[in-house]
Scaffold this active site. Structure first.
Site, mmCIF file in Angstrom:
data_model
loop_
_atom_site.group_PDB
_atom_site.id
_atom_site.type_symbol
_atom_site.label_atom_id
_atom_site.label_comp_id
_atom_site.label_asym_id
_atom_site.label_seq_id
_atom_site.Cartn_x
_atom_site.Cartn_y
_atom_site.Cartn_z
ATOM 1 N N SER A 26 0.909 -1.225 0.064
ATOM 2 C CA SER A 26 0.134 -0.520 0.043
ATOM 3 C C SER A 26 0.712 0.746 -0.108
ATOM 4 O O SER A 26 1.997 1.063 -0.861
ATOM 5 C CB SER A 26 -0.314 0.078 1.084
ATOM 6 O OG SER A 26 -1.315 1.209 1.380
ATOM 7 N N TYR A 76 -5.265 8.145 -6.353
ATOM 8 C CA TYR A 76 -4.054 7.399 -5.593
ATOM 9 C C TYR A 76 -4.968 6.555 -3.689
ATOM 10 O O TYR A 76 -5.069 5.536 -3.565
ATOM 11 C CB TYR A 76 -2.799 7.859 -5.893
ATOM 12 C CG TYR A 76 -1.484 6.835 -5.269
ATOM 13 C CD1 TYR A 76 -0.775 6.182 -6.033
ATOM 14 C CD2 TYR A 76 -1.255 7.054 -4.113
ATOM 15 C CE1 TYR A 76 -0.364 4.938 -5.408
ATOM 16 C CE2 TYR A 76 0.268 6.703 -3.427
ATOM 17 C CZ TYR A 76 0.467 5.126 -3.951
ATOM 18 O OH TYR A 76 1.729 5.016 -3.711
ATOM 19 N N LYS A 104 -5.333 2.959 -2.471
ATOM 20 C CA LYS A 104 -4.904 2.053 -1.672
ATOM 21 C C LYS A 104 -5.466 2.287 -0.228
ATOM 22 O O LYS A 104 -5.228 0.740 0.515
ATOM 23 C CB LYS A 104 -3.408 2.690 -1.344
ATOM 24 C CG LYS A 104 -2.739 2.835 -2.651
ATOM 25 C CD LYS A 104 -1.889 1.380 -3.053
ATOM 26 C CE LYS A 104 -0.225 1.626 -3.694
ATOM 27 N NZ LYS A 104 -0.357 0.489 -3.860
HETATM 28 N N1 LIG Z 1 7.399 5.100 -4.539
HETATM 29 C C1 LIG Z 1 6.842 5.633 -3.419
HETATM 30 O O1 LIG Z 1 7.391 6.994 -3.008
HETATM 31 C C2 LIG Z 1 6.229 5.297 -3.238
HETATM 32 C C3 LIG Z 1 5.864 3.273 -3.766
HETATM 33 N N2 LIG Z 1 4.662 2.637 -3.635
HETATM 34 C C4 LIG Z 1 4.330 1.728 -4.022
HETATM 35 O O2 LIG Z 1 5.268 0.509 -3.888
HETATM 36 C C5 LIG Z 1 4.808 -0.133 -4.830
HETATM 37 C C6 LIG Z 1 6.067 0.071 -5.970
HETATM 38 O O3 LIG Z 1 6.523 2.184 -6.106
HETATM 39 P P1 LIG Z 1 7.146 2.085 -6.556
HETATM 40 O O4 LIG Z 1 9.052 1.009 -6.686
HETATM 41 O O5 LIG Z 1 7.891 3.153 -6.828
HETATM 42 O O6 LIG Z 1 6.885 1.895 -8.828
HETATM 43 P P2 LIG Z 1 7.834 1.652 -9.931
HETATM 44 O O7 LIG Z 1 7.748 2.965 -10.604
HETATM 45 O O8 LIG Z 1 9.998 1.457 -10.082
HETATM 46 O O9 LIG Z 1 7.655 0.467 -10.396
HETATM 47 C C7 LIG Z 1 6.929 -0.052 -10.099
HETATM 48 C C8 LIG Z 1 6.622 -1.717 -11.141
HETATM 49 O O10 LIG Z 1 5.038 -1.873 -11.215
HETATM 50 C C9 LIG Z 1 4.837 -2.400 -12.679
HETATM 51 N N3 LIG Z 1 3.923 -2.081 -13.085
HETATM 52 C C10 LIG Z 1 3.041 -0.790 -13.117
HETATM 53 N N4 LIG Z 1 1.921 -1.100 -13.887
HETATM 54 C C11 LIG Z 1 1.569 -1.886 -13.768
HETATM 55 C C12 LIG Z 1 0.556 -2.626 -14.907
HETATM 56 N N5 LIG Z 1 -0.315 -2.589 -14.619
HETATM 57 N N6 LIG Z 1 1.215 -4.236 -14.903
HETATM 58 C C13 LIG Z 1 0.998 -5.037 -14.727
HETATM 59 N N7 LIG Z 1 2.613 -4.275 -13.808
HETATM 60 C C14 LIG Z 1 2.898 -2.550 -13.835
HETATM 61 C C15 LIG Z 1 6.124 -1.495 -13.048
HETATM 62 O O11 LIG Z 1 7.223 -1.887 -14.555
HETATM 63 P P3 LIG Z 1 5.788 -2.475 -15.687
HETATM 64 O O12 LIG Z 1 5.746 -0.587 -16.527
HETATM 65 O O13 LIG Z 1 6.791 -2.692 -17.190
HETATM 66 O O14 LIG Z 1 4.183 -2.798 -15.807
HETATM 67 C C16 LIG Z 1 7.763 -1.508 -12.561
HETATM 68 O O15 LIG Z 1 7.794 -3.097 -12.341
HETATM 69 C C17 LIG Z 1 3.828 1.023 -5.783
HETATM 70 O O16 LIG Z 1 2.358 -0.201 -5.746
HETATM 71 C C18 LIG Z 1 3.800 2.713 -5.017
HETATM 72 O O17 LIG Z 1 2.247 3.112 -5.193
HETATM 73 C C19 LIG Z 1 4.008 3.345 -1.681
HETATM 74 C C20 LIG Z 1 4.844 3.801 -1.109
HETATM 75 C C21 LIG Z 1 5.721 4.963 -1.666
HETATM 76 C C1 LIG Z 2 0.323 10.215 14.957
HETATM 77 C C2 LIG Z 2 0.074 10.318 13.959
HETATM 78 C C3 LIG Z 2 1.267 10.933 12.783
HETATM 79 C C4 LIG Z 2 0.971 11.314 11.363
HETATM 80 C C5 LIG Z 2 2.298 11.912 10.348
HETATM 81 C C6 LIG Z 2 1.316 11.331 9.163
HETATM 82 C C7 LIG Z 2 2.314 10.998 7.865
HETATM 83 C C8 LIG Z 2 1.666 10.962 6.971
HETATM 84 C C9 LIG Z 2 2.532 11.165 5.373
HETATM 85 C C10 LIG Z 2 1.813 10.460 3.946
HETATM 86 C C11 LIG Z 2 3.295 10.435 3.341
HETATM 87 C C12 LIG Z 2 1.950 10.122 1.673
HETATM 88 C C13 LIG Z 2 3.454 8.956 1.064
HETATM 89 C C14 LIG Z 2 2.495 8.654 0.040
HETATM 90 C C15 LIG Z 2 3.844 8.080 -0.550
HETATM 91 C C16 LIG Z 2 3.506 7.120 -2.067
HETATM 92 O O1 LIG Z 2 2.444 6.800 -2.522
HETATM 93 C C17 LIG Z 2 4.014 8.154 -3.054
HETATM 94 N N1 LIG Z 2 4.698 8.700 -3.303
HETATM 95 C C18 LIG Z 2 3.625 7.267 -4.032
HETATM 96 O O2 LIG Z 2 4.345 6.469 -4.790
#
Ligand SMILES: NC(=O)C1=CN([C@@H]2O[C@H](COP(=O)(O)OP(=O)(O)OC[C@H]3O[C@@H](n4cnc5c(N)ncnc54)[C@H](OP(=O)(O)O)[C@@H]3O)[C@@H](O)[C@H]2O)C=CC1
Ligand SMILES: CCCCCCCCCCCCCCCC(=O)[C@@H](N)CO
Length: 329
Positions: A171, A185, A189
């Protein structure tokens, strides 16, 4: 006087110990460990960012690893980098999680899964007013409906594996708190929370254990792209919980999965956020349950301060923008 204070100390201690004992007896599901070595770990979105780092780690810990994503070239590059770093050949599957048939074929071809990590995700931060209906649908389809597809495709093969199995969903902290610029988004999630809670009840009797992972901003290729475009307010609010390195997040996530945690948080603010949003989520740890029971209201108080800060920032921004707009007019 001394007698009164030692009496109150004894009463307090009695209360705390009784509470700990009660919680240790009632927390459900019961604690579990998920072994990784020599097991089949299937990771969606395993060709980049957090998914790729998870694949590296699982391979280095002796798992058989499969990764699924759309782009064949990124999959090949991921396979090569994991071979170079660990000597392990991972299996790659090119499919779009929005295509149930394609995902089913991949799951079947890969063989029975022990640890399913549903990690694929897309994020386009924008105010809803500026976001197209297609972008909204894209995020819900890939992040939420795609997760259903992956789980439905793999689940039948995950039953009766002899050892405890895991379904883990990546998530985001934006899946615990709604954040400016993340209407679609965050909704996608937050949906995973309902999916995970209900699913855990359905699969517990098959010895399958659900984990929900909540990373903050993480320095992945996807995030680098996102950062160029997302609203500044989104970045400011997200900065409340800082940002982390991909490897660090992957390590914490894999450790959380192995420890069978339902909620996996990445750092102290994330831990507070999980207490603030614990709601009716399952809790296997009597100690974490104790923290939730004892400090729930205090953490809510702290959370209200965060909201205060966020709304102050939004207020300042909208006022500034109004003045600059009127100057332009
Ligand atoms: N980076 C961040 O700040 C954060 C990320 N997340 C979550 O972590 C997870 C990974 O993120 P992150 O590593 O940053 O992402 P990246 O964009 O670096 O990688 C995403 C991956 O998902 C694959 N993907 C995307 N769309 C599809 C699809 N339709 N079908 C199959 N595969 C797919 C991509 O490959 P391809 O495009 O080739 O399909 C790639 O392998 C996500 O769920 C994101 O929401 C959560 C919090 C913070
Ligand atoms: C007691 C309570 C403490 C509360 C603190 C709350 C802080 C919340 C911050 C939320 C940050 C959201 C990051 C999203 C990252 C992400 O998913 C994207 N970068 C997409 O990749």
């Amino acid at each position: 006087m001394a007698a009164v204070s030692s009496l109150s100390l004894v009463i307090t201690l009695f209360f705390i110990v009784s509470l700990l004992i009660i919680l240790a007896l009632i927390v459900r599901p019961r604690p579990v460990k998920i072994p990784i070595k020599s097991r089949h770990v299937f990771i969606t979105g395993g060709s980049s960012g957090i998914g790729l780092a998870l694949a590296h780690l699982a391979a280095s810990e002796g798992a058989r690893v499969s990764i699924l994503a759309r782009s064949v070239s990124k999959l090949a590059e991921a396979k090569r980098s994991i071979r170079l770093a660990t000597g392990v050949e991972v299996a790659t599957f090119s499919a779009d999680v929005r295509d149930y048939e394609a995902v089913s074929r991949a799951a079947e071809e890969s063989g029975p899964v022990d640890v399913l990590i549903v990690n694929q995700g897309v994020f386009i931060g924008k105010e809803l007013e500026k976001q197209s209906a297609e972008e909204v649908k894209f995020m819900i389809d890939v992040n939420l409906v795609g997760s259903f597809n992956v789980i439905k495709a793999a689940l039948p093969s995950m039953k009766g594996r002899g050892l405890p199995a895991s379904i883990s969903l990546v998530s985001s902290q934006a899946g615990q708190a709604g954040i400016y610029g993340y209407t679609a988004y965050s909704a996608s999630k937050f949906g995973l929370q309902g999916l995970a809670q209900a699913l855990q009840q359905e699969v517990i009797s098959h010895d399958i254990h659900v984990s929900l992972l909540f990373p903050p901003d993480t320095d992945t290729p996807g995030f680098e792209e996102e950062q160029k475009k997302r609203p500044e307010l989104t970045s400011i609010i997200a900065a409340s919980s800082g940002s982390m390195k991909t490897k660090e997040v992957a390590k914490i996530c894999l450790d959380g999965i192995k420890a069978g945690k339902f909620t996996v948080t990445c750092h102290f603010i994330g831990y507070l956020l999980s207490i603030a949003t614990s709601g009716m989520s399952p809790q296997r740890s009597f100690w974490l349950a104790f923290m939730e029971v004892m400090f729930g209201s205090l953490v809510r108080f702290v959370g209200l301060f965060f909201q205060w800060g966020w709304y102050n920032t939004i207020d300042k921004w909208s006022k500034q923008n109004k003045t600059s707009n009127s100057k332009l007019a």
